[in-house]
Design a protein around this motif. Structure first.
Motif, PDB file in Angstrom:
ATOM      1  N   PRO A  15       0.824  -1.221   0.000  1.00  0.00           N
ATOM      2  CA  PRO A  15       0.000   0.000   0.000  1.00  0.00           C
ATOM      3  C   PRO A  15       0.848   1.256   0.000  1.00  0.00           C
ATOM      4  O   PRO A  15       2.064   1.174   0.184  1.00  0.00           O
ATOM      5  N   PRO A  16       0.231   2.434  -0.197  1.00  0.00           N
ATOM      6  CA  PRO A  16       0.989   3.684  -0.239  1.00  0.00           C
ATOM      7  C   PRO A  16       1.747   3.906   1.057  1.00  0.00           C
ATOM      8  O   PRO A  16       1.271   3.579   2.129  1.00  0.00           O
ATOM      9  N   ASP A  17       2.943   4.476   0.945  1.00  0.00           N
ATOM     10  CA  ASP A  17       3.751   4.751   2.131  1.00  0.00           C
ATOM     11  C   ASP A  17       4.172   6.223   2.136  1.00  0.00           C
ATOM     12  O   ASP A  17       5.338   6.549   2.113  1.00  0.00           O
ATOM     13  N   GLY A  18       3.214   7.099   2.123  1.00  0.00           N
ATOM     14  CA  GLY A  18       3.539   8.514   2.143  1.00  0.00           C
ATOM     15  C   GLY A  18       2.848   9.256   1.016  1.00  0.00           C
ATOM     16  O   GLY A  18       1.826   9.896   1.205  1.00  0.00           O
ATOM     17  N   GLY A  19       3.410   9.176  -0.203  1.00  0.00           N
ATOM     18  CA  GLY A  19       2.832   9.887  -1.334  1.00  0.00           C
ATOM     19  C   GLY A  19       1.931   8.979  -2.142  1.00  0.00           C
ATOM     20  O   GLY A  19       1.809   7.783  -1.880  1.00  0.00           O
ATOM     21  N   PRO A  20       1.264   9.546  -3.149  1.00  0.00           N
ATOM     22  CA  PRO A  20       0.374   8.733  -3.993  1.00  0.00           C
ATOM     23  C   PRO A  20       1.164   7.760  -4.851  1.00  0.00           C
ATOM     24  O   PRO A  20       2.278   8.055  -5.276  1.00  0.00           O
ATOM     25  N   THR A  21       0.628   6.601  -5.059  1.00  0.00           N
ATOM     26  CA  THR A  21       1.212   5.657  -5.997  1.00  0.00           C
ATOM     27  C   THR A  21       0.272   5.541  -7.187  1.00  0.00           C
ATOM     28  O   THR A  21      -0.819   6.100  -7.199  1.00  0.00           O
ATOM     29  N   TYR A  22       0.693   4.802  -8.174  1.00  0.00           N
ATOM     30  CA  TYR A  22      -0.125   4.652  -9.383  1.00  0.00           C
ATOM     31  C   TYR A  22      -1.510   4.129  -9.059  1.00  0.00           C
ATOM     32  O   TYR A  22      -2.491   4.487  -9.719  1.00  0.00           O
ATOM     33  N   TRP A  23      -1.635   3.281  -8.049  1.00  0.00           N
ATOM     34  CA  TRP A  23      -2.904   2.606  -7.776  1.00  0.00           C
ATOM     35  C   TRP A  23      -3.915   3.465  -7.024  1.00  0.00           C
ATOM     36  O   TRP A  23      -5.028   3.025  -6.773  1.00  0.00           O
ATOM     37  N   SER A  24      -3.549   4.684  -6.684  1.00  0.00           N
ATOM     38  CA  SER A  24      -4.539   5.619  -6.142  1.00  0.00           C
ATOM     39  C   SER A  24      -5.106   6.439  -7.297  1.00  0.00           C
ATOM     40  O   SER A  24      -4.484   6.557  -8.357  1.00  0.00           O
TER      41      SER A  24
END
Length: 203
Positions: free
Chosen positions: A92-101
């Motif tokens: 899952p995301p660990d701080g900033g947005p990732t592609y899957w958000s």
């Protein structure tokens, strides 16, 4: 090309179905290949289906120019938005947005991915513009080849002159990041790539 003599709603439906297919396929490929480009094509087709297929020729060229200018302005005013996101597999995301958000996917697709909508949708507009011509007519092909050759050669020449000006101190060196023909944000990049494509299609 498929717009010729066709029902516009049928064309839109066909393009949207193809876009959906590429979106699903591309996101499956993202799971194993971070630099997938199919999901970008899905958005190009969807945008073309919804907004571009009925535009007149002049509007397509004006739109391509506006896209190139908007891309340049965005990169200058808000450079951080174009930075590459964490690897798509960061879940899952660990701080900033990732592609899957949702935010991460929109940022990836529109501004920071391998071939984002800004500026690549400009090439879709130019392609539709080319498709509106009678490519079976030799005179039309010759005119398109002349336009393509002028842009394909002229834009790199202008870029080279700007580079020399930057090296001579007449322009900031950083200007080449925004004006050089080798850089995707540059309007000269859009002109050069469009020109070579127009030439080769007509040829």
């Amino acid at each position: 090309l498929i717009m010729r003599g066709a029902n516009v709603w049928q064309v839109r439906r066909t393009l949207l179905l193809r876009a959906l297919f590429l979106f699903v396929l591309g996101n499956l490929l993202v799971l194993v290949w971070d630099i997938d480009i199919l999901h970008f094509y899905a958005f190009y087709l969807a945008i073309a289906a919804l907004f571009l297929v009925e535009l007149p020729r002049w509007a397509l060229l004006a739109g391509a120019a506006l896209v190139a200018a908007a891309t340049l302005a965005l990169r200058v005013i808000w450079p951080d938005i174009t930075s590459t996101l964490d690897a798509p597999l960061a879940w899952p995301p660990d701080g900033g947005p990732t592609y899957w958000s949702l935010q991460g996917m929109m940022q990836n697709v529109f501004v920071s991915g391998v071939h984002p909508v800004l500026p690549w949708i400009a090439f879709v507009m130019v392609g539709i513009w080319v498709g509106r011509h009678d490519l079976a007519d030799p005179g039309t092909r010759q005119r398109l080849m002349a336009v393509g050759a002028t842009l394909g050669v002229g834009a790199p020449l202008v870029s080279s002159l700007l580079e020399q000006a930057a090296l001579a101190g007449a322009l900031p060196v950083d200007a080449m990041l925004y004006l050089g023909v080798l850089h995707a944000p540059s309007p000269l990049f859009v002109l050069a790539a469009s020109g070579t494509s127009i030439f080769m299609i007509a040829f």
